[in-house]
Design a protein around this motif. Structure first.
Motif, PDB file in Angstrom:
ATOM      1  N   GLN A 113      -4.341   1.205  -7.047  1.00  0.00           N
ATOM      2  CA  GLN A 113      -3.067   1.401  -7.748  1.00  0.00           C
ATOM      3  C   GLN A 113      -3.268   1.396  -9.258  1.00  0.00           C
ATOM      4  N   THR A 114      -4.350   0.794  -9.719  1.00  0.00           N
ATOM      5  CA  THR A 114      -4.617   0.730 -11.166  1.00  0.00           C
ATOM      6  C   THR A 114      -5.373   1.954 -11.658  1.00  0.00           C
ATOM      7  N   TYR A 115      -5.573   2.947 -10.776  1.00  0.00           N
ATOM      8  CA  TYR A 115      -6.356   4.141 -11.146  1.00  0.00           C
ATOM      9  C   TYR A 115      -5.754   4.842 -12.361  1.00  0.00           C
ATOM     10  N   SER A 168      -9.037  -9.482   1.947  1.00  0.00           N
ATOM     11  CA  SER A 168      -9.935  -8.941   0.928  1.00  0.00           C
ATOM     12  C   SER A 168      -9.943  -7.418   0.951  1.00  0.00           C
ATOM     13  N   CYS A 189      -6.504  -6.037  -0.326  1.00  0.00           N
ATOM     14  CA  CYS A 189      -6.404  -6.223  -1.784  1.00  0.00           C
ATOM     15  C   CYS A 189      -7.365  -5.308  -2.525  1.00  0.00           C
ATOM     16  N   SER A 190      -8.533  -5.066  -1.936  1.00  0.00           N
ATOM     17  CA  SER A 190      -9.489  -4.141  -2.527  1.00  0.00           C
ATOM     18  C   SER A 190      -8.894  -2.737  -2.602  1.00  0.00           C
ATOM     19  N   SER A 191      -8.233  -2.312  -1.536  1.00  0.00           N
ATOM     20  CA  SER A 191      -7.578  -0.999  -1.532  1.00  0.00           C
ATOM     21  C   SER A 191      -6.454  -0.946  -2.562  1.00  0.00           C
ATOM     22  N   THR A 218       0.819  -1.213   0.000  1.00  0.00           N
ATOM     23  CA  THR A 218       0.000   0.000   0.000  1.00  0.00           C
ATOM     24  C   THR A 218       0.850   1.260   0.000  1.00  0.00           C
ATOM     25  N   LEU A 230      -6.324  -2.199  -5.373  1.00  0.00           N
ATOM     26  CA  LEU A 230      -6.830  -2.022  -6.732  1.00  0.00           C
ATOM     27  C   LEU A 230      -6.811  -0.551  -7.143  1.00  0.00           C
ATOM     28  N   ARG A 281     -14.333   3.099  -2.921  1.00  0.00           N
ATOM     29  CA  ARG A 281     -13.545   1.926  -2.538  1.00  0.00           C
ATOM     30  C   ARG A 281     -13.639   1.684  -1.032  1.00  0.00           C
TER      31      ARG A 281
END
Length: 960
Positions: free
Chosen positions: A950-952, A941, A944-946, A404, A948, A895
């Protein structure tokens, strides 16, 4: 980063908002021993008064010296904070019959701590409570995902050792990361030290140097850490001073990155604990569930040693005990500290669940040993597998949490480790080139930057031409042309051309350091949405314990009275054991770890991602407020427009000559910092013969006065000259004739600003100035409209120009001829109508509006004051990043809400199943070990949801 003013980037972008500046002459570190405080004393009439005050103070235990000046009425007291406090010093003077004035009772210092052992929101709240209860601590903020605490404290009352001790007393580990004086420091390794006297001599010598703030020595490692003012000295100078002052060798020492090391250590620790647990739990699982089904092994495991005690029971007991009490020791320790501070956390739930399973199993073993008819089942595998799955979850969670902060780590790694230092001769020629560590760079050094190399610090190009890729700082992929006089940012890449730069900023003053500071502060700050998790966590664990107990009763009592069929009870179990399994499952599945991670992990990832996209978001509060914005107020000059005005025409309305007109205008406008004033000065100089303004007494400026939002005025020689808009002319009773009015109206229709020059009460001439609209301004306004956001323009410019600009970019609502305070008032009016307002500006005059708005957005090329006042900084000055900031905010809050669904979803769905709601109808029940796996899965979960985020990607594409 192009920042206006001669001290560009000198003031850090991140200023501690709660810092207090006081008249304390000594350093801020209590550990240095003696401190000095200066204060005023009223009622001193003669020297005997001062002598009596001195004697009273010197009688206090801990006061080393006290000097009282009878003339100035001032006292200077040196004291040891561990022995006497400033309050006692004040009371002693007042008891002597004198009045104490200008006395600073508090001096607020700031330190950052690394907190170890936090598992959930309950833990972070416990640390905050423990710190807040310590006398001398004014404020404490603990970040769960960042595993850090920021503490504001009074160094007169407490030191960092006591703060760390308070955290450790609460059951957590703590290490000092840094304090407020850590801005610029150098670590030096010493050789040739033979005694403590040598180290103390070096310390005293360094403390006597101009620019040295504090010195810390480490005798065991023979190291010294020096904090210094980069404007007065530097790391190379300090090392050279030590080498010249005695028979010592000094060299730069770069300490290892503790956070990264500790994070890797934590991952390795959880991995090892999980593997050790598997070493016992896998055979235990085989002995309890697999091998009994295979005839030869089953017969051997069921062999009775004494009465009903079997070989299998003993083996399971032996394998389970090390996992329960050695590998699972951390849960006991955490539970002890949590219960001692009258709170409950994950450790309490795990300890209760595993102990219930373990000690009931021990009971069955003892009962089987002493009874020849007892038939009962042990739950040793439940306890062991539960701990194993929780450790697996912690291992996977620690790996995910480490990712993170990847964006921030990438930022800190941008600057290169070495640099090429040039030694210049008096004639400007290069004498030598030396490769040095980047930490040895000092201000005003000349560095050589080769093609393909990174700039180690901020500086100004003095020789060479090339293109610089600033994408890692600004997110802008297109390289920017640079030539002598242009600024460069540390961490960016020189694409081509060999450049020589003069160092302007080092250490904490560099743009990169300021960005990192803002992101770190943002990641530590708690978003308002986090309050939901905090409120839930306060009663969640006690509620879960109560629910687990009620579940056990709900199954045990009806079972004992035969209220449900015996066929419901699995073979080799009784009603007590069945009820116990349901109770343990409820305890474990409802752990609130994931709830505490839902917000901070998302904020960490999004603020780091935003920084790499050129958007600095100052904390979770700004992030959350931005997603609610439905109205954006734009400043005009430098925000919607390029901000570099150009004069397109100049006319005379009197018989004055153009040369005299230009000279008077230059004399007046040269004293103004306004962009339009600079454009007029440049144009006027170009209109003069040989591009030179006249010199003489007539150009002497007196009584210069600024009229906010209107213009300026002063005396040039013996003539009174006013330069400004019609508002200034009216307030100064200067008549505006029809010819001037026509010139105004014609130019304002073309979105030009007209500036009038009046001499001795009569209009002499005027300039027409245009400021081109930014290429993508209309696109941004249109995109914001599609997002449901209304755009408004507020400017100090005239109505005609403002209306023309607004029409060009597509803004319908305009407020023109507004002064700086008026901008803030307009924002307050909008807020009073229920609007959530963001303000986008770049100048000093925008700072009141930036503060008044719900969200202030500063253009990165704007002033330091505007950047300080803003909640969000758009580094690369692109208007499109207003969309990025709001879109990223909306994505992040969405998110976070999704994270809450993940966190609470496991509990809401898992708890009824764990309590056995489905069991009577379907026969489905949730064994405790599976409940532990679900608990671990919920935390993983959420993280890992947070991640994601990073793909913004930006919601648009544009070319420069």
């Amino acid at each position: 980063m192009d920042v206006n003013g001669k001290d560009d980037l000198k003031i850090p972008l991140l200023e501690p908002s709660d810092a207090v500046v006081l008249d304390i002459k000594s350093g801020h570190n209590v550990d240095q021993g003696v401190r000095t405080i200066t204060f005023k004393i009223g009622g001193i009439e003669c020297a005997s008064c001062s002598i009596s005050i001195e004697s009273v103070l010197q009688e206090l235990n801990g006061v080393e010296s006290a000097i009282v000046s009878p003339l100035q009425g001032q006292a200077v007291v040196k004291y040891v904070p561990e022995l006497v406090g400033v309050k006692a010093i004040k009371e002693a003077v007042e008891d002597a019959g004198f009045e104490v004035t200008e006395f600073s009772e508090q001096d607020i210092a700031v330190c950052r701590l690394r907190i170890k052992g936090m598992a959930c929101t309950s833990c972070s709240e416990s640390v905050e409570r423990a710190l807040s209860m310590v006398e001398g601590v004014k404020k404490a903020v603990v970040g769960l995902a960042l595993e850090e605490a920021k503490v504001n404290y009074d160094p007169n009352a407490i030191n960092t050792d006591r703060i760390i001790e308070a955290v450790e007393d609460a059951g957590f580990g703590a290490e000092l990361i840094g304090s407020g004086n850590d801005g610029n420091k150098v670590h030096i390794k010493l050789e040739g030290i033979v005694s403590l006297e040598d180290m103390n001599a070096i310390k005293l010598s360094l403390e006597s140097l101009d620019g040295v703030n504090h010195v810390e020595i480490d005798m065991e490692e023979c190291k010294v850490t020096v904090g210094y003012d980069p404007d007065l000295t530097g790391s190379r100078s300090l090392i050279q001073f030590i080498q010249e002052s005695g028979h010592y060798q000094a060299s730069l020492y770069i300490p290892e990155r503790r956070h990264e090391t500790e994070k890797n250590h934590e991952i390795k620790m959880y991995r090892n604990q999980f593997l050790w647990s598997c070493l016992f739990s896998v055979p235990l699982l085989l002995f309890s569930m697999v091998l009994p089904m295979i005839p030869p092994y089953g017969n051997w495991l069921n062999y009775k040693l004494h009465n009903m005690l079997t070989v299998g029971m003993v083996l399971r007991w032996i394998l389970c005990t090390p996992v329960q009490f050695i590998i699972g020791k951390r849960f006991y320790v955490g539970s002890y500290h949590a219960l001692r501070r009258k709170s409950a956390n994950m450790d309490v739930l795990v300890a209760l669940g595993t102990n219930a399973a373990y000690f009931y199993s021990v009971y069955t073993v003892i009962k089987a040993l002493i009874s020849d008819a007892f038939e009962g089942q042990d739950f040793f595998e439940t306890s062991t597998m539960l701990i194993s799955f929780i450790l697996l979850g912690k291992y996977l969670e620690s790996i995910a949490k480490g990712k993170t902060s990847d964006a921030l780590a990438k930022l800190t790694d941008l600057a290169p480790d070495t640099a090429c230092l040039l030694t210049m001769g008096d004639d400007g020629n290069v004498i030598s080139e030396t490769e040095i560590s980047s930490q040895l760079i000092q201000k005003n050094d000349i560095l050589k930057i080769f093609p393909g190399s990174k700039f180690p610090v901020d500086g100004v190009i003095i020789d060479g031409h090339g293109y610089v890729n600033e994408s890692m700082i600004t997110g802008e992929a297109i390289p920017i042309a640079k030539s002598p006089g242009d600024r460069v940012i540390g961490g960016t890449v020189n694409e081509n051309g060999c450049l020589l730069i003069k160092v302007t900023h080092i250490g904490s003053e560099t743009a990169l350091s300021q960005i990192v500071q803002i992101v770190e502060a943002a990641q530590l700050a708690r978003a308002p949405v986090q309050k939901l998790a905090d409120r839930i966590s306060r009663f969640f664990v006690p509620a879960v314990v109560a629910a687990a107990f009620l579940t056990w009763l709900a199954w045990f009592i009806p079972g004992a009275f035969g209220l449900y069929p015996e066929s419901w009870i699995p073979k080799a179990m009784d009603e007590f054991e069945l009820a116990l399994q349901f109770g343990i499952s409820v305890l474990v599945v409802a752990c609130p770890c994931a709830l505490g991670l839902a917000t901070p992990t998302a904020v960490m990832v999004s603020t780091g991602k935003g920084a790499t996209q050129g958007v600095l978001i100052k904390g979770g509060n700004a992030l959350e407020k931005a997603h609610k914005v439905n109205t954006i107020v734009f400043d005009k000059t430098g925000t919607l427009t390029v901000g570099k005005p150009e004069v397109v025409s100049a006319v005379l309305f009197s018989e004055i000559s153009m040369e005299e007109f230009c000279n008077m205008t230059i004399a007046v406008e040269a004293n103004s910092e306004h962009p339009i004033a600079k454009a007029i000065v440049e144009h006027a100089k170009n209109r003069l013969p040989d591009h030179k303004s006249q010199n003489g007494n007539s150009s002497v400026v007196k009584d210069f006065e600024v009229h906010p939002g209107a213009g300026v005025g002063c005396k040039v020689g013996d003539k009174m000259v006013l330069v400004g808009n019609k508002k200034l002319m009216r307030s100064s009773n200067v008549p505006v004739d029809p010819e001037t009015e026509n010139y105004f109206s014609d130019n304002e229709k073309l979105a030009r600003t007209c500036v009038i020059v009046a001499v001795d009460g009569k209009i002499a001439g005027a300039f027409a100035v245009t400021d081109p609209v930014k290429p993508k301004a209309a696109y941004v306004i249109s995109f914001l409209r599609s997002m449901g956001i209304n755009s408004i323009m507020v400017t100090g410019d005239n109505w005609s120009t403002a209306t023309a600009i607004a029409k060009e970019v597509g803004i319908e609502n305009v407020f023109a001829e507004i002064d700086p305070l008026g901008k803030a008032d307009r924002i307050k009016d909008l807020q009073a109508r229920g609007k959530i307002v963001a303000m986008v500006g770049d100048g000093i005059n925008d700072s009141p509006a930036l503060v008044a708005a719900n969200v202030g957005m500063a253009i990165g090329a704007g002033t330091d004051v505007a950047i300080e006042a803003a909640d969000i900084v758009l580094i690369k000055s692109n208007l499109e990043d207003v969309i990025t900031a709001i879109d990223l905010s909306r994505k992040t809050i969405s998110r976070i809400h999704l994270n809450y669904v993940w966190a609470l979803g496991y509990n809401i769905l898992g708890m009824p199943i764990a309590a056995g709601v489905l069991f009577p109808f379907t026969g489905i029940r949730l064994p405790p070990w599976l409940a532990g796996a679900l608990m671990a899965a919920s935390s993983i979960s959420v993280v890992c949801s947070s991640l994601l985020l990073q793909t913004y990607k930006k919601p648009f594409t544009y070319s420069k």
